[in-house]
Enzyme design. Structure first.
Site, short mmCIF file in Angstrom:
data_model
loop_
_atom_site.label_atom_id
_atom_site.label_comp_id
_atom_site.label_asym_id
_atom_site.label_seq_id
_atom_site.Cartn_x
_atom_site.Cartn_y
_atom_site.Cartn_z
N ASP A 83 -63.18 14.37 -2.60
CA ASP A 83 -62.27 13.78 -1.62
C ASP A 83 -63.09 12.85 -0.74
OD1 ASP A 83 -60.37 13.15 0.24
OD2 ASP A 83 -60.14 15.17 1.05
N HIS B 82 -59.84 25.75 -3.00
CA HIS B 82 -59.40 24.64 -2.14
C HIS B 82 -58.29 23.86 -2.83
CE1 HIS B 82 -59.60 21.22 0.59
NE2 HIS B 82 -60.43 21.90 1.34
N LEU B 83 -57.28 23.46 -2.07
CA LEU B 83 -56.18 22.66 -2.62
C LEU B 83 -56.42 21.18 -2.35
CD1 LEU B 83 -54.50 25.41 -1.18
CD2 LEU B 83 -52.96 24.47 -2.89
N ARG C 168 -55.59 6.47 3.11
CA ARG C 168 -56.89 5.93 3.53
C ARG C 168 -58.07 6.43 2.70
NH1 ARG C 168 -55.50 9.78 7.81
NH2 ARG C 168 -56.84 11.61 7.63
N GLY C 169 -57.83 6.94 1.49
CA GLY C 169 -58.95 7.47 0.73
C GLY C 169 -58.67 7.56 -0.76
N ASP D 119 -62.79 10.05 2.26
CA ASP D 119 -61.84 9.65 3.30
C ASP D 119 -62.47 8.59 4.19
OD1 ASP D 119 -60.22 9.62 5.72
OD2 ASP D 119 -59.33 11.47 4.98
N GLU E 27 -51.89 27.51 -9.02
CA GLU E 27 -51.24 27.50 -7.70
C GLU E 27 -50.77 26.10 -7.34
OE1 GLU E 27 -51.90 28.19 -2.91
OE2 GLU E 27 -53.64 28.25 -4.23
N HIS F 277 -46.90 9.81 0.19
CA HIS F 277 -47.51 10.03 1.50
C HIS F 277 -46.42 9.94 2.56
CE1 HIS F 277 -50.03 9.90 5.01
NE2 HIS F 277 -51.07 10.20 4.25
N SER G 113 -55.17 8.10 -2.50
CA SER G 113 -54.53 9.19 -1.76
C SER G 113 -53.15 8.83 -1.20
CB SER G 113 -55.43 9.62 -0.59
OG SER G 113 -55.42 8.63 0.42
N GLY G 114 -52.87 7.54 -1.10
CA GLY G 114 -51.60 7.10 -0.51
C GLY G 114 -51.76 6.57 0.90
#
Length: 419
Positions: free
Chosen positions: A109, A316-317, A163-164, A111, A44, A325, A160-161
């Site tokens: 993930d 989860h995606l 903050r994480g 953050d 997906e 970003h 992440s682009g």
């Protein structure tokens, strides 16, 4: 570096997806060496389009088909989901209950907003060079545990682009893990417990698990520069009261008396740490109870804060590597763990800076062979920009994973030949 203007995204994204996005390496990654004929087709993808239009359950017959769709729709954001039992774009035609996620990378993930209770420099989505150290610590702590404690090999760490950071664990066996196994892994890797109303979020007792001891060793390498100097967590009565709330009452009263006599956070920390170490030495000799308040403070202020729901849910995606970003314009780039301490999120190329570099290289490019193939031209394009080292790090990750897969196939072939 060219400043990024969100309003410019619609005109920049077509250039990015046509000339810079590493479609070839991307397809190699998600195809996993043709582990199964229809593996890629069952994956997906979701796109966030202009004006926050969100499209889920997309799938593609091949990496080339995905490439064409990216160039056609120019999504503001790409998310990657699970490998499903049926093609995601046909999920409405499948009998209810038959459409299920069956495989996905184990993902993490992390953050910066989850550290707002222990940051003094920034809050919310803001970051700076001082608090970015928390992400460096998180990668060091989690990656060590994944390899040494849980035996995982193929980890792709990505900025992440904004903050994480994200981690994709791509081992063949791990991709097949159930939600229960994923939840167990993230529970093992979690120490900071409790919400905003919980004052003391880390509680240690004898015997201290080896994972915690090793994590403390990692945090200690960064603690003075980050917490004592950068964040100055013991720099004023208001700040040190917050820290001393994590110390047992009998120790707290002594430290509250002595702290004002010390010059700065470093000296106050040495005093606190010394008292805790004395309790542990005494306990080792059978006198009193060991206190680990110094370790608990270091962990509460610096230990990785994981979103368990992201990790345990197969469906989860998570934002794709090499996504743009939409607020910062920065590219979600792979991290080189060999140079992790030198990583600067503010030096990550933006879509504006990359397009500007392409424009600057335009005259030279026009003189190159006009007959070269599209993939070769695109490779030449990104190599002219600051994206090149990040694509190289991604390709090195893929090569190591593919080399390991070939080795495993040879090993199985040799074992079968023995019978």
């Amino acid at each position: 570096m060219a400043p990024f203007e969100p309003a410019a995204l619609p005109e920049l994204l077509p250039v990015f997806y046509r000339r810079l996005f590493p479609h070839g390496a991307y397809g190699r990654w998600l195809g996993y060496g043709g582990v199964e004929k229809n593996y890629f087709q069952l994956r997906e993808f979701s796109f966030t389009l202009r004006d926050d239009v969100y499209v889920r359950f997309q799938s593609f017959g091949s990496p080339q088909e995905l490439e064409k769709e990216l160039q056609r729709t120019n999504p503001y954001k790409i998310d990657i989901g699970a490998v499903y039992s049926h093609r995601p774009n046909q999920h409405n035609t499948v009998h209810l209950g038959a459409f299920q996620p069956v495989e996905k990378e184990l993902v993490f993930d992390i953050d910066m907003t989850d550290y707002d209770d222990v940051r003094t420099c920034c809050s919310s989505a803001d970051i700076c060079s001082k608090c970015w150290t928390l992400m460096t610590i998180a990668v060091r702590v989690i990656d060590r545990a994944l390899v040494e404690d849980l035996g995982m090999k193929h980890r792709l760490w990505v900025y992440s682009g904004r903050r994480g950071v994200h981690c994709w664990v791509c081992d063949d066996a791990v991709r097949k893990w159930s939600p229960a196994l994923r939840a167990a892994a993230v529970e093992y890797l979690s120490l900071v417990k409790g919400g905003a109303e919980t004052v003391k979020k880390v509680n240690l007792s004898e015997p201290v698990h080896p994972f915690i001891r090793r994590s403390v060793n990692v945090v200690e390498k960064y603690f003075e520069a980050y917490a004592l100097q950068g964040q100055d967590i013991l720099g004023s009565p208001e700040r040190w009261d917050k820290v001393l709330a994590l110390v047992p009452e009998e120790q707290r009263e002594l430290l509250q008396t002595e702290f004002p006599k010390k010059r700065d956070s470093v000296q106050r920390w040495e005093l606190l740490k010394g008292r805790m170490e004395r309790t542990r030495r005494a306990a080792a000799n059978g006198k009193g109870t060991a206190c680990y308040a110094d370790w608990e403070i270091m962990l509460q202020y610096c230990f990785p804060r994981l979103d368990i729901n992201v990790s345990k849910g197969i469906g989860h995606l998570l934002k794709s590597p090499f996504s743009v970003h939409p607020k910062t314009g920065r590219i979600s780039v792979p991290l080189d763990l060999q140079r992790l301490d030198d990583f600067d999120p503010f030096a990550v190329p933006t879509i504006s800076s990359l397009c500007q570099e392409l424009d600057a290289a335009g005259d030279d490019a026009e003189q190159e062979d006009s007959e070269e193939t599209e993939p070769k031209r695109r490779m030449r394009d990104y190599r002219r920009t600051q994206l090149a080292p990040y694509v190289k790090a991604f390709e090195q990750f893929l090569e190591e994973m593919e080399h390991a897969r070939r080795g495993e196939r040879l090993r199985r072939s040799d074992l079968q030949g023995e019978f």
